[in-house]
Design an enzyme around this catalytic site. Structure first.
Site, short mmCIF file in Angstrom:
data_model
loop_
_atom_site.label_atom_id
_atom_site.label_comp_id
_atom_site.label_asym_id
_atom_site.label_seq_id
_atom_site.Cartn_x
_atom_site.Cartn_y
_atom_site.Cartn_z
CG MET A 133 7.47 -21.27 11.13
SD MET A 133 6.44 -20.68 10.29
CE MET A 133 5.57 -21.77 9.38
NE ARG A 183 -3.59 1.99 3.09
CZ ARG A 183 -3.62 3.07 3.41
NH1 ARG A 183 -1.96 3.16 4.18
NH2 ARG A 183 -4.46 4.02 3.54
CD GLN A 231 5.00 -19.90 15.05
OE1 GLN A 231 6.26 -19.40 15.33
NE2 GLN A 231 4.68 -20.81 14.81
CD GLU A 280 10.67 -23.67 11.65
OE1 GLU A 280 10.13 -25.31 10.89
OE2 GLU A 280 10.92 -22.88 10.05
N GLY A 313 16.17 -14.90 1.13
CA GLY A 313 16.21 -15.17 0.14
C GLY A 313 16.18 -14.73 -1.33
CB ILE A 330 7.63 -14.04 10.64
CG1 ILE A 330 8.42 -16.00 10.39
CG2 ILE A 330 5.61 -13.91 10.62
CD1 ILE A 330 7.30 -16.72 10.66
CG ASP A 331 12.45 -17.28 9.89
OD1 ASP A 331 11.37 -17.48 10.83
OD2 ASP A 331 12.98 -17.86 8.87
O1 F6P Z 1 11.43 -17.80 6.60
C1 F6P Z 1 9.80 -17.78 7.19
C2 F6P Z 1 9.56 -19.56 7.12
O2 F6P Z 1 8.16 -19.08 8.47
C3 F6P Z 1 10.11 -20.29 8.44
O3 F6P Z 1 10.64 -19.60 9.77
C4 F6P Z 1 9.62 -21.70 8.20
O4 F6P Z 1 10.49 -22.61 8.29
C5 F6P Z 1 9.66 -21.30 6.72
O5 F6P Z 1 9.10 -19.98 6.53
C6 F6P Z 1 8.35 -22.57 6.26
O6 F6P Z 1 8.27 -22.03 4.93
P1 F6P Z 1 7.28 -22.76 3.69
O7 F6P Z 1 5.90 -21.90 4.30
O8 F6P Z 1 7.40 -22.77 2.64
O9 F6P Z 1 7.10 -24.73 4.41
#
Ligand code: F6P
Length: 320
Positions: A171, A22, A253, A224, A105, A128-129
């Site tokens: 996550m 936006r 999340q 994770e 990425g 979110i990481d």
């Molecule tokens: O990079 C954000 C994230 O939510 C990571 O915390 C998690 O490992 C990954 O994406 C999960 O990715 P996907 O939704 O492609 O399974």
């Protein structure tokens, strides 16, 4: 001179991406730019799926999670052919510059593309990481933490009432940021993160000791990237003979209404990204560092972020 820009969201969605779209669209228009929205990230450039955006295209999205442009982890963009097709779309549609909303990425891909085709690219840090080097807080991380925290608060009700041990997986592919933050804010008894080696024997010993003292409920948060909740839970039961439950919070999340903080940051960074392009800057990400808007070269932003964990980790242990 930049007349037309395109905006895309790539990689995992993060709450606040819509607010960033936006901001880019409306601020861009305010600066007399034409703004195109690309569907499904790099995929949309490869397949020429894009549209001209106007004020109304971004109405009513400020409070929505996800991304109206949709997003993908596009492997085809990793190939020379994919990038060539994306470049042809850019030329054909007279796009002068790109705003890429995503995580590390997305920035790696934008960096390669920028170097190969000299298309100006500015990234907006959204993940979110919260794992972008040189940037303190990414768009979406605050929302994800609050969502995970609310789940943990709920789990605590059962943990306390039924005097149980819970192992909750959050996550964070390579980062313990979410785990550490929610473990501290949620008053959790232990946390397992990729940055610190863990010893399950020690954790089990603490649980048994706690039990003797009359402390019967535990919440252990697991990132994770460090371990799987189910496995940890099974091994705790094997070692201690105590009943445990495991919960994987997963994609809960990633969704949901962005918090005020995630929205505010997204709106400010959207404006900053457009300003960067207008100043002729490229190949860098905008984000917040020590309360200020900063730009970080993509090359630096994609280096693994060193999370300073000891202080928070030790505090969690002291406060248990
Ligand atoms: O990079 C954000 C994230 O939510 C990571 O915390 C998690 O490992 C990954 O994406 C999960 O990715 P996907 O939704 O492609 O399974």
């Amino acid at each position: 001179m930049i007349k037309r820009i395109a905006v895309l969201t790539t990689g995992g969605d993060a709450p606040g991406m819509n607010a960033a779209i936006r901001s880019v669209v409306r601020y861009g228009i305010n600066k007399k730019l034409e703004v195109m929205g690309v569907s499904r990230g790099w995929w949309g450039l490869i397949n020429e799926e894009l549209r001209l955006m106007d004020h109304r295209s971004v109405s009513g999205i400020i409070n929505q999670g996800g991304t109206i442009l949709k997003t993908e982890r596009c492997t085809e963009f990793g190939t020379k052919e994919g990038q060539e097709r994306a470049y042809q779309t850019i030329k054909k549609n007279a796009i002068d510059a790109l705003v890429v909303i995503g995580g590390n990425g997305s920035f790696s891909a934008a960096h390669i593309f920028n170097k190969r085709y000299q298309v100006p690219c500015i990234g907006i840090s959204a993940s979110i990481d919260n794992d972008i080097n040189g940037i303190d807080v990414t768009i979406g991380s605050d929302t994800a933490i609050n969502t995970a925290l609310s789940a943990i608060d709920n789990i605590r009700d059962t943990a306390t009432s039924m005097e149980r041990i819970f192992v909750v997986e959050v996550m964070g592919r390579d980062s313990g940021y979410i785990a550490l933050t929610v473990a501290l804010a949620g008053g959790c008894e232990d946390v397992i993160i990729p940055e610190i080696k863990f010893d399950l024997g020690v954790i089990c010993h603490e649980i048994v000791e706690g039990n003797i003292r009359g402390k019967a409920s535990w919440i252990i948060v697991v990132a994770e990237g460090a371990a799987r909740a189910e496995e940890i839970s099974r091994r705790i039961t094997e070692i201690t003979s105590l009943e445990t439950r495991s919960v994987v919070l997963g994609h809960i999340q990633r969704g949901g209404r962005p918090t005020a903080f995630s929205r505010e940051m997204a709106l400010i960074l959207g404006q900053a990204a457009v300003d960067c392009l207008l100043r002729g800057e490229s190949d860098k990400a905008v984000g917040m560092h020590e309360g200020k808007i900063v730009t970080v070269d993509f090359e630096v932003a994609i280096i693994k972020k060193e999370l300073k964990v000891e202080k928070l980790y030790n505090l969690i242990k002291i406060l248990t």
